[in-house]
Design a protein around this motif. Sequence first.
Motif, PDB file in Angstrom:
ATOM      1  N   ALA A   1      16.814 -30.822 -31.646  1.00  0.00           N
ATOM      2  CA  ALA A   1      16.945 -29.890 -32.557  1.00  0.00           C
ATOM      3  C   ALA A   1      16.418 -30.932 -33.654  1.00  0.00           C
ATOM      4  N   GLN A   2      16.528 -32.058 -33.407  1.00  0.00           N
ATOM      5  CA  GLN A   2      15.977 -32.723 -34.877  1.00  0.00           C
ATOM      6  C   GLN A   2      15.041 -33.155 -34.438  1.00  0.00           C
ATOM      7  N   GLU A   3      14.950 -33.862 -33.273  1.00  0.00           N
ATOM      8  CA  GLU A   3      13.330 -34.264 -33.630  1.00  0.00           C
ATOM      9  C   GLU A   3      12.489 -33.926 -33.029  1.00  0.00           C
ATOM     10  N   THR A   4      12.672 -32.161 -32.587  1.00  0.00           N
ATOM     11  CA  THR A   4      11.741 -31.945 -32.850  1.00  0.00           C
ATOM     12  C   THR A   4      10.951 -31.107 -34.437  1.00  0.00           C
TER      13      THR A   4
ATOM     14  N   ASP B   1       2.045 -29.804 -34.278  1.00  0.00           N
ATOM     15  CA  ASP B   1       1.704 -28.262 -34.817  1.00  0.00           C
ATOM     16  C   ASP B   1       2.093 -27.331 -34.377  1.00  0.00           C
ATOM     17  N   VAL B   2       2.709 -27.136 -33.496  1.00  0.00           N
ATOM     18  CA  VAL B   2       3.599 -25.857 -34.149  1.00  0.00           C
ATOM     19  C   VAL B   2       4.709 -26.579 -33.346  1.00  0.00           C
ATOM     20  N   ALA B   3       6.416 -26.496 -33.532  1.00  0.00           N
ATOM     21  CA  ALA B   3       6.994 -26.400 -33.071  1.00  0.00           C
ATOM     22  C   ALA B   3       7.945 -24.680 -32.989  1.00  0.00           C
ATOM     23  N   VAL B   4       8.691 -25.119 -31.937  1.00  0.00           N
ATOM     24  CA  VAL B   4       9.311 -23.922 -31.479  1.00  0.00           C
ATOM     25  C   VAL B   4      11.040 -24.629 -31.126  1.00  0.00           C
ATOM     26  N   LEU B   5      11.634 -23.717 -32.800  1.00  0.00           N
ATOM     27  CA  LEU B   5      12.788 -25.068 -33.078  1.00  0.00           C
ATOM     28  C   LEU B   5      14.392 -23.573 -33.146  1.00  0.00           C
ATOM     29  N   THR B   6      15.271 -23.978 -33.214  1.00  0.00           N
ATOM     30  CA  THR B   6      16.401 -22.665 -33.417  1.00  0.00           C
ATOM     31  C   THR B   6      17.126 -23.901 -34.606  1.00  0.00           C
ATOM     32  N   GLU B   7      17.774 -22.265 -35.653  1.00  0.00           N
ATOM     33  CA  GLU B   7      18.718 -22.334 -36.663  1.00  0.00           C
ATOM     34  C   GLU B   7      18.187 -23.931 -37.956  1.00  0.00           C
ATOM     35  N   VAL B   8      17.163 -23.565 -38.108  1.00  0.00           N
ATOM     36  CA  VAL B   8      16.311 -24.496 -38.597  1.00  0.00           C
ATOM     37  C   VAL B   8      16.565 -23.552 -39.979  1.00  0.00           C
TER      38      VAL B   8
ATOM     39  N   LEU C   1      -3.861 -28.026 -28.744  1.00  0.00           N
ATOM     40  CA  LEU C   1      -2.201 -27.825 -29.277  1.00  0.00           C
ATOM     41  C   LEU C   1      -1.357 -29.174 -28.695  1.00  0.00           C
ATOM     42  N   GLU C   2      -0.885 -29.812 -30.041  1.00  0.00           N
ATOM     43  CA  GLU C   2       0.030 -30.002 -30.286  1.00  0.00           C
ATOM     44  C   GLU C   2       1.680 -29.226 -30.109  1.00  0.00           C
ATOM     45  N   VAL C   3       2.658 -29.105 -29.574  1.00  0.00           N
ATOM     46  CA  VAL C   3       4.214 -28.234 -29.456  1.00  0.00           C
ATOM     47  C   VAL C   3       4.720 -29.138 -29.199  1.00  0.00           C
ATOM     48  N   ALA C   4       5.534 -29.168 -30.118  1.00  0.00           N
ATOM     49  CA  ALA C   4       6.853 -29.597 -29.903  1.00  0.00           C
ATOM     50  C   ALA C   4       8.277 -28.628 -28.992  1.00  0.00           C
ATOM     51  N   ALA C   5       9.259 -28.765 -28.631  1.00  0.00           N
ATOM     52  CA  ALA C   5      10.405 -27.243 -28.619  1.00  0.00           C
ATOM     53  C   ALA C   5      11.660 -27.917 -28.567  1.00  0.00           C
ATOM     54  N   ASP C   6      13.142 -27.620 -29.045  1.00  0.00           N
ATOM     55  CA  ASP C   6      14.160 -27.967 -28.425  1.00  0.00           C
ATOM     56  C   ASP C   6      14.385 -28.077 -27.220  1.00  0.00           C
ATOM     57  N   GLY C   7      13.364 -27.352 -26.505  1.00  0.00           N
ATOM     58  CA  GLY C   7      13.959 -26.547 -25.174  1.00  0.00           C
ATOM     59  C   GLY C   7      13.087 -26.053 -24.160  1.00  0.00           C
ATOM     60  N   PRO C   8      12.851 -26.315 -23.363  1.00  0.00           N
ATOM     61  CA  PRO C   8      11.644 -25.386 -22.564  1.00  0.00           C
ATOM     62  C   PRO C   8      11.853 -23.726 -22.657  1.00  0.00           C
ATOM     63  N   HIS C   9      12.429 -23.520 -22.348  1.00  0.00           N
ATOM     64  CA  HIS C   9      13.024 -21.851 -21.848  1.00  0.00           C
ATOM     65  C   HIS C   9      12.210 -21.126 -22.784  1.00  0.00           C
ATOM     66  N   ARG C  10      11.824 -21.423 -24.387  1.00  0.00           N
ATOM     67  CA  ARG C  10      11.483 -20.199 -25.281  1.00  0.00           C
ATOM     68  C   ARG C  10       9.985 -20.272 -25.125  1.00  0.00           C
TER      69      ARG C  10
END
Length: 300
Positions: A126-129, A139-146, A93-102
């Motif tokens: 955020a933009q890179e994620t 495959d999935v991403a954890v994002l903020t204010e999208v 699973l390929e995961v992207a996130a704009d921070g590690p905490h969540r």
Amino acid sequence: MNLFQLRAFDAVAREGSFTRAAARLFISQPAVTGHVKALEEHYQITLLRRTARRVELTEEGTRLAAITRAMFGLAEEAQAMLEANRQLLTGRLEVAADGPHRVMPMLALLRARYPGITVNLRLGNAQETLAALLSEHADVAVLTEVEPRKGLYLQSLGESHLCALLPVGHPWAAEPGELALRALDKQVMVLREPSSITRQTFDRACAAVHVQPRVVLELDSREAVTEAVAAQLGIGIVSSAEVAHDPRVVARPMAGAGLLNRHMIGCLERRRPLRLIQAFLGLASMSEEDGSSSGCAPLR
């Protein structure tokens, strides 16, 4: 070349019997006989000798059986691999996130429930994620204010509140309750870069009430903001979802409008039915329900 005929021959060669070959392939015995006969007639070759007790391979049949055993053995290996992936025994699973905490609690749940799954995590702004997700590098991403867009599935992960980050010796650090946003007018501050979602939320909230902080340092990471505040270079701003346990600094929730950020997990809508993505989305919901409250939650 007819693979059905080769499969029938391979089954007979392995089992030494047309009847057992039919049971192996879940077809009728006459169907197996017909496939093998058609193979022999098409290539004008004798592959099997039928005796009273069993079926024996000719010399040509022995040579072909070595090939088909390897050939269908690989097919069975591929099927086993795919079946294991379908059952989430293996996979990546390929995961992207704009921070590690969540994202880390979600990965912990994934590891506990599906230990055979390998995860590649990429962290960025955020933009890179979002770009990684849209370009299918994640495959999935954890994002903020999208903002919602066609072809993108978004699932809420809740909200976080902006907090003021103060050095432990600051006069405001020991005060109870929320710190008013207006108190930051003309205060010396160290903030994330303008492209940061936390920074953008803070700037909009300040502009709405005409608060003008003195930004003396812009930094490209949350860790750098914490270090700058600990060094008493100014007041910082962090999300309640990202408050680190550092004895040198104190995070105080802030009072004011527009100080919330919405967090989401997303995937491409057309890839949402994939079982591994479905499993991760489900674990994300569990992580949100079980998550503990932040040390910088707004007071009610």
